[in-house]
Motif scaffolding. Structure first.
Motif, PDB file in Angstrom:
ATOM      1  N   PRO A  94       0.827  -1.210   0.000  1.00  0.00           N
ATOM      2  CA  PRO A  94       0.000   0.000   0.000  1.00  0.00           C
ATOM      3  C   PRO A  94       0.861   1.260   0.000  1.00  0.00           C
ATOM      4  O   PRO A  94       1.885   1.320   0.674  1.00  0.00           O
ATOM      5  N   ARG A  95       0.437   2.253  -0.772  1.00  0.00           N
ATOM      6  CA  ARG A  95       1.160   3.525  -0.869  1.00  0.00           C
ATOM      7  C   ARG A  95       0.223   4.682  -0.530  1.00  0.00           C
ATOM      8  O   ARG A  95      -0.948   4.472  -0.206  1.00  0.00           O
ATOM      9  N   ALA A  96       0.719   5.869  -0.663  1.00  0.00           N
ATOM     10  CA  ALA A  96      -0.043   7.060  -0.293  1.00  0.00           C
ATOM     11  C   ALA A  96      -1.246   7.256  -1.208  1.00  0.00           C
ATOM     12  O   ALA A  96      -1.235   6.876  -2.380  1.00  0.00           O
ATOM     13  N   GLN A  97      -2.286   7.856  -0.666  1.00  0.00           N
ATOM     14  CA  GLN A  97      -3.507   8.220  -1.387  1.00  0.00           C
ATOM     15  C   GLN A  97      -4.196   7.007  -2.030  1.00  0.00           C
ATOM     16  O   GLN A  97      -4.749   7.086  -3.117  1.00  0.00           O
ATOM     17  N   GLY A  98      -4.161   5.878  -1.336  1.00  0.00           N
ATOM     18  CA  GLY A  98      -4.904   4.704  -1.780  1.00  0.00           C
ATOM     19  C   GLY A  98      -4.299   3.953  -2.944  1.00  0.00           C
ATOM     20  O   GLY A  98      -4.941   3.073  -3.512  1.00  0.00           O
ATOM     21  N   ARG A  99      -3.095   4.301  -3.323  1.00  0.00           N
ATOM     22  CA  ARG A  99      -2.457   3.591  -4.438  1.00  0.00           C
ATOM     23  C   ARG A  99      -1.842   2.282  -3.954  1.00  0.00           C
ATOM     24  O   ARG A  99      -1.590   2.100  -2.764  1.00  0.00           O
ATOM     25  N   ALA A 100      -1.572   1.396  -4.912  1.00  0.00           N
ATOM     26  CA  ALA A 100      -0.924   0.118  -4.598  1.00  0.00           C
ATOM     27  C   ALA A 100       0.332  -0.010  -5.455  1.00  0.00           C
ATOM     28  O   ALA A 100       0.313   0.276  -6.648  1.00  0.00           O
TER      29      ALA A 100
END
Length: 116
Positions: A94-100
């Motif tokens: 998981p990354r920032a702002q809901g990104r993968a």
């Protein structure tokens, strides 16, 4: 097979390392005798060396069962040592702002052939 020429192999599948890292080590031991290859593998600093030692011992046990007598480890030669690509385990970080962020975890299949 020629007169008293025995050949045996051992393989391990789905090893959690990349083919590049395994191939780097296998190139060093190809064509060497069993005891020399074993010595090289014990002093190499790579993680995959432990796995390759296990495969080498398995090949030794396979060839000793085939011949039914004691084998001189100096006469054993690594005829072939190769690695093939296995399936890739796909995971996500998981990354920032809901990104993968995709993570690829490669596997490989290692095969070693011994000859007396």
């Amino acid at each position: 097979m020629n007169n008293n020429r025995f050949e045996c192999h051992a393989s391990a599948k789905y090893i959690r390392t990349s083919t590049h890292k395994s191939r780097r080590v296998l190139k060093q031991i190809q064509g060497k005798s069993y005891s020399e290859a074993r010595l090289i593998l014990e002093f190499m600093p790579y993680r995959v060396c432990k796995t390759i030692i296990k495969i080498l011992e398995s090949a030794l046990n396979n060839i000793s069962q085939k011949t039914n007598d004691e084998i001189d480890k100096q006469e054993l030669i690594i005829k072939e040592a190769f690695v093939n690509k296995g399936p890739v385990l796909k995971r996500f970080q998981p990354r920032a702002q809901g990104r993968a962020f995709p993570i690829r975890k490669p596997t490989c299949h290692i095969t070693i052939k011994l000859e007396v």
